[in-house]
Design a protein around this motif. Structure first.
Motif, PDB file in Angstrom:
ATOM      1  N   SER A   2      42.976  38.563  41.293  1.00  0.00           N
ATOM      2  CA  SER A   2      41.836  38.943  40.476  1.00  0.00           C
ATOM      3  C   SER A   2      41.208  40.247  40.969  1.00  0.00           C
ATOM      4  CB  SER A   2      40.781  37.831  40.505  1.00  0.00           C
ATOM      5  OG  SER A   2      39.633  38.217  39.779  1.00  0.00           O
ATOM      6  N   LEU A   3      40.764  41.056  40.018  1.00  0.00           N
ATOM      7  CA  LEU A   3      40.109  42.316  40.329  1.00  0.00           C
ATOM      8  C   LEU A   3      38.589  42.205  40.255  1.00  0.00           C
ATOM      9  CD1 LEU A   3      42.456  44.673  38.285  1.00  0.00           C
ATOM     10  CD2 LEU A   3      42.560  44.151  40.727  1.00  0.00           C
ATOM     11  N   LEU A  30      41.406  45.879  35.141  1.00  0.00           N
ATOM     12  CA  LEU A  30      40.049  45.657  35.652  1.00  0.00           C
ATOM     13  C   LEU A  30      39.042  45.584  34.510  1.00  0.00           C
ATOM     14  CD1 LEU A  30      38.387  47.147  38.776  1.00  0.00           C
ATOM     15  CD2 LEU A  30      37.180  47.229  36.600  1.00  0.00           C
ATOM     16  N   VAL A  31      39.172  46.480  33.535  1.00  0.00           N
ATOM     17  CA  VAL A  31      38.247  46.471  32.392  1.00  0.00           C
ATOM     18  C   VAL A  31      38.350  45.154  31.627  1.00  0.00           C
ATOM     19  CG1 VAL A  31      37.820  47.530  30.128  1.00  0.00           C
ATOM     20  CG2 VAL A  31      38.073  48.963  32.162  1.00  0.00           C
ATOM     21  N   ALA A  32      39.561  44.651  31.432  1.00  0.00           N
ATOM     22  CA  ALA A  32      39.746  43.393  30.709  1.00  0.00           C
ATOM     23  C   ALA A  32      39.119  42.226  31.479  1.00  0.00           C
ATOM     24  CB  ALA A  32      41.229  43.134  30.478  1.00  0.00           C
ATOM     25  N   GLU A  33      39.332  42.176  32.800  1.00  0.00           N
ATOM     26  CA  GLU A  33      38.754  41.100  33.603  1.00  0.00           C
ATOM     27  C   GLU A  33      37.229  41.154  33.617  1.00  0.00           C
ATOM     28  OE1 GLU A  33      40.187  40.012  37.422  1.00  0.00           O
ATOM     29  OE2 GLU A  33      42.240  40.630  36.989  1.00  0.00           O
ATOM     30  N   ALA A  39      31.518  38.144  29.323  1.00  0.00           N
ATOM     31  CA  ALA A  39      31.426  37.239  28.183  1.00  0.00           C
ATOM     32  C   ALA A  39      31.059  35.829  28.641  1.00  0.00           C
ATOM     33  CB  ALA A  39      32.745  37.233  27.413  1.00  0.00           C
ATOM     34  N   ALA A  40      31.652  35.400  29.742  1.00  0.00           N
ATOM     35  CA  ALA A  40      31.333  34.074  30.273  1.00  0.00           C
ATOM     36  C   ALA A  40      29.869  33.997  30.705  1.00  0.00           C
ATOM     37  CB  ALA A  40      32.254  33.756  31.449  1.00  0.00           C
ATOM     38  N   CYS A  41      29.370  35.056  31.335  1.00  0.00           N
ATOM     39  CA  CYS A  41      27.953  35.092  31.736  1.00  0.00           C
ATOM     40  C   CYS A  41      27.042  35.031  30.520  1.00  0.00           C
ATOM     41  CB  CYS A  41      27.667  36.356  32.538  1.00  0.00           C
ATOM     42  SG  CYS A  41      28.400  36.401  34.179  1.00  0.00           S
ATOM     43  N   GLY A  42      27.422  35.754  29.469  1.00  0.00           N
ATOM     44  CA  GLY A  42      26.592  35.782  28.275  1.00  0.00           C
ATOM     45  C   GLY A  42      26.453  34.423  27.622  1.00  0.00           C
ATOM     46  N   PRO A  68      45.158  53.611  32.561  1.00  0.00           N
ATOM     47  CA  PRO A  68      43.810  53.595  31.980  1.00  0.00           C
ATOM     48  C   PRO A  68      43.696  52.637  30.797  1.00  0.00           C
ATOM     49  CG  PRO A  68      45.019  55.474  31.158  1.00  0.00           C
ATOM     50  CD  PRO A  68      45.908  54.821  32.176  1.00  0.00           C
ATOM     51  N   PRO A  69      42.483  52.157  30.537  1.00  0.00           N
ATOM     52  CA  PRO A  69      42.250  51.426  29.295  1.00  0.00           C
ATOM     53  C   PRO A  69      42.199  52.415  28.132  1.00  0.00           C
ATOM     54  CG  PRO A  69      40.183  51.774  30.408  1.00  0.00           C
ATOM     55  CD  PRO A  69      41.261  52.327  31.321  1.00  0.00           C
ATOM     56  N   SER A  70      42.337  51.932  26.914  1.00  0.00           N
ATOM     57  CA  SER A  70      42.147  52.823  25.768  1.00  0.00           C
ATOM     58  C   SER A  70      40.674  53.193  25.674  1.00  0.00           C
ATOM     59  CB  SER A  70      42.591  52.153  24.476  1.00  0.00           C
ATOM     60  OG  SER A  70      41.591  51.255  24.014  1.00  0.00           O
ATOM     61  N   PRO A  71      40.358  54.363  25.101  1.00  0.00           N
ATOM     62  CA  PRO A  71      38.938  54.723  24.937  1.00  0.00           C
ATOM     63  C   PRO A  71      38.154  53.673  24.165  1.00  0.00           C
ATOM     64  CG  PRO A  71      40.333  56.630  24.506  1.00  0.00           C
ATOM     65  CD  PRO A  71      41.254  55.456  24.647  1.00  0.00           C
ATOM     66  N   TYR A  72      38.785  53.060  23.155  1.00  0.00           N
ATOM     67  CA  TYR A  72      38.089  52.027  22.379  1.00  0.00           C
ATOM     68  C   TYR A  72      37.748  50.821  23.247  1.00  0.00           C
ATOM     69  CZ  TYR A  72      39.083  54.383  17.945  1.00  0.00           C
ATOM     70  OH  TYR A  72      39.128  55.285  16.913  1.00  0.00           O
ATOM     71  N   THR A  73      38.668  50.439  24.114  1.00  0.00           N
ATOM     72  CA  THR A  73      38.422  49.296  24.986  1.00  0.00           C
ATOM     73  C   THR A  73      37.277  49.583  25.951  1.00  0.00           C
ATOM     74  OG1 THR A  73      40.739  48.634  24.856  1.00  0.00           O
ATOM     75  CG2 THR A  73      39.462  47.761  26.691  1.00  0.00           C
ATOM     76  N   PHE A  74      37.232  50.795  26.477  1.00  0.00           N
ATOM     77  CA  PHE A  74      36.158  51.143  27.401  1.00  0.00           C
ATOM     78  C   PHE A  74      34.822  51.218  26.681  1.00  0.00           C
ATOM     79  CE2 PHE A  74      34.082  54.293  30.393  1.00  0.00           C
ATOM     80  CZ  PHE A  74      33.779  53.324  31.338  1.00  0.00           C
ATOM     81  N   VAL A  75      34.810  51.769  25.476  1.00  0.00           N
ATOM     82  CA  VAL A  75      33.581  51.771  24.679  1.00  0.00           C
ATOM     83  C   VAL A  75      33.093  50.342  24.449  1.00  0.00           C
ATOM     84  CG1 VAL A  75      32.641  52.201  22.374  1.00  0.00           C
ATOM     85  CG2 VAL A  75      33.889  53.990  23.551  1.00  0.00           C
ATOM     86  N   ASP A  76      34.023  49.446  24.138  1.00  0.00           N
ATOM     87  CA  ASP A  76      33.650  48.046  23.908  1.00  0.00           C
ATOM     88  C   ASP A  76      33.026  47.437  25.160  1.00  0.00           C
ATOM     89  OD1 ASP A  76      34.570  48.164  21.315  1.00  0.00           O
ATOM     90  OD2 ASP A  76      36.487  47.175  21.747  1.00  0.00           O
ATOM     91  N   LEU A  77      33.569  47.772  26.341  1.00  0.00           N
ATOM     92  CA  LEU A  77      33.000  47.251  27.580  1.00  0.00           C
ATOM     93  C   LEU A  77      31.586  47.773  27.800  1.00  0.00           C
ATOM     94  CD1 LEU A  77      33.236  45.739  30.308  1.00  0.00           C
ATOM     95  CD2 LEU A  77      34.159  47.870  31.259  1.00  0.00           C
ATOM     96  N   LEU A  78      31.385  49.069  27.604  1.00  0.00           N
ATOM     97  CA  LEU A  78      30.047  49.638  27.776  1.00  0.00           C
ATOM     98  C   LEU A  78      29.051  48.988  26.828  1.00  0.00           C
ATOM     99  CD1 LEU A  78      30.879  53.446  28.153  1.00  0.00           C
ATOM    100  CD2 LEU A  78      30.415  51.789  29.968  1.00  0.00           C
ATOM    101  N   ARG A  79      29.472  48.815  25.584  1.00  0.00           N
ATOM    102  CA  ARG A  79      28.575  48.196  24.598  1.00  0.00           C
ATOM    103  C   ARG A  79      28.307  46.734  24.958  1.00  0.00           C
ATOM    104  NH1 ARG A  79      28.070  49.477  18.286  1.00  0.00           N
ATOM    105  NH2 ARG A  79      26.334  48.070  17.875  1.00  0.00           N
TER     106      ARG A  79
END
Length: 240
Positions: A2-3, A30-33, A39-42, A68-79
Motif C-alpha cells: 500500500s502507498l 498513489l492517486v487511486a489509493e 472516499a471511505a473517510c467521507g 503519472p495519473p491522467s490529468p482528469y484523474t488528478f483533477v478528480d482527486l483535487l476536487r
C-alpha cells in the motif's frame, strides 16, 4: 504494497502518503489509493476530519514522470478533497513540489514545520502548473503566486504563510484537531461548503480548459526535453 497508510484516533483519520523511495510522487497508483481512502473517510460517520501527512522528507515531489495519473484523474482527486464533507488538514514536515502544492491547495488547513520548503517547478521542465492552479490561485496572494509560478524558485514556510499556502505552524496541529473534535459534524459540513465555494466555482469554470492545456504541454517537444533532462540530472537545452 500500500502507498497510503491509514490510522484513526478520536474521530481523526490520518492518511499518510507512504512512498518515500520516490518522494511520494503522484503516480497513478498513489492517486487511486488516496482517492479510495478519502472516499471511505467521507462515508464513515465516525470520521470527523482527515489529516493528510507523509513519510520521509518530502510531502510530495509532484507528478511521477514515469507513471503519472491522467490529468482528469488528478483533477478528480483535487476536487474530491475540496468537496469531501469533512475538513482536510495537510501536514508538511519537509519538501513539497509542483503537484504536491496542488494537494495542499485543496486542503482546508495546511500546517508546516519551520524547515519546510516549497517550489512550483513546472516551468523548469517545459510545462505549467495548470491543473493545480484550480486549487492554488483562488487562495494565493496574486503577486506572490505570479513570482513563484513563473520562476520555479524555492520558498520557505514564512513566505508560504504570507502568500496563503500555509495556515500556521506544525506545532498548532493538536490545537486544530481539538477544535475540529469540538465542532459538530453538521456544522463542519455546512461551514466547509461556505469556505470552498470559490474554489469549486473555479473547477466548474476552468477545469476542462486547464486539463487540455496540461495535456498539450506534456506532449510537447520542450516538455520531453525538460523531463528527459530532469531524469538525466542535467540542464535542459534552453538553460542560459
Amino acid at each position: 504494497m500500500s502507498l497510503i497508510r491509514t490510522a484513526s484516533e478520536r474521530g481523526i483519520t490520518t492518511l499518510t502518503l507512504d512512498s518515500p523511495d520516490n518522494r511520494n510522487a503522484l503516480s497513478a497508483a498513489l492517486v487511486a489509493e488516496l482517492s479510495d481512502a478519502l472516499a471511505a473517510c467521507g462515508k464513515d460517520p465516525a470520521v470527523r476530519a482527515v489529516v493528510l501527512a507523509h513519510t520521509g522528507t518530502t510531502f510530495s515531489a509532484g507528478a511521477d514522470l514515469k507513471a503519472p495519473p491522467s490529468p482528469y484523474t488528478f483533477v478528480d482527486l483535487l476536487r474530491q478533497i475540496v468537496e469531501l464533507p469533512k475538513p482536510v488538514v495537510g501536514v508538511v514536515d519537509g519538501h513539497a513540489r509542483a503537484g504536491g502544492l496542488g494537494l495542499l491547495g485543496a486542503c482546508d488547513v495546511v500546517l508546516a514545520s519551520e524547515g519546510a520548503d516549497f517550489a512550483l517547478t513546472e516551468v523548469r521542465i517545459g510545462v505549467a502548473p495548470a491543473v493545480i492552479a484550480l486549487t492554488l490561485l483562488p487562495k494565493l496572494e496574486p503577486r506572490s503566486a505570479a513570482r513563484y509560478f513563473l520562476t520555479g524558485e524555492r520558498f520557505g514556510t514564512a513566505e508560504a504563510r504570507v502568500m496563503g499556502l500555509v495556515t500556521g505552524p506544525l506545532a498548532d496541529l493538536g490545537q486544530v484537531l481539538d477544535g475540529l473534535r469540538r465542532a459538530s459534524p453538521q456544522g463542519l459540513r455546512a461551514t466547509k461548503r461556505l469556505v470552498t465555494a470559490r474554489v469549486l466555482e473555479t473547477f466548474e469554470r476552468d477545469a476542462e480548459e486547464l486539463v487540455q492545456l496540461s495535456a498539450t504541454l506534456f506532449a510537447s517537444t520542450e516538455a520531453r526535453e525538460g523531463m528527459t533532462a530532469f531524469l538525466e540530472r542535467r540542464d535542459p537545452a534552453w538553460r542560459l
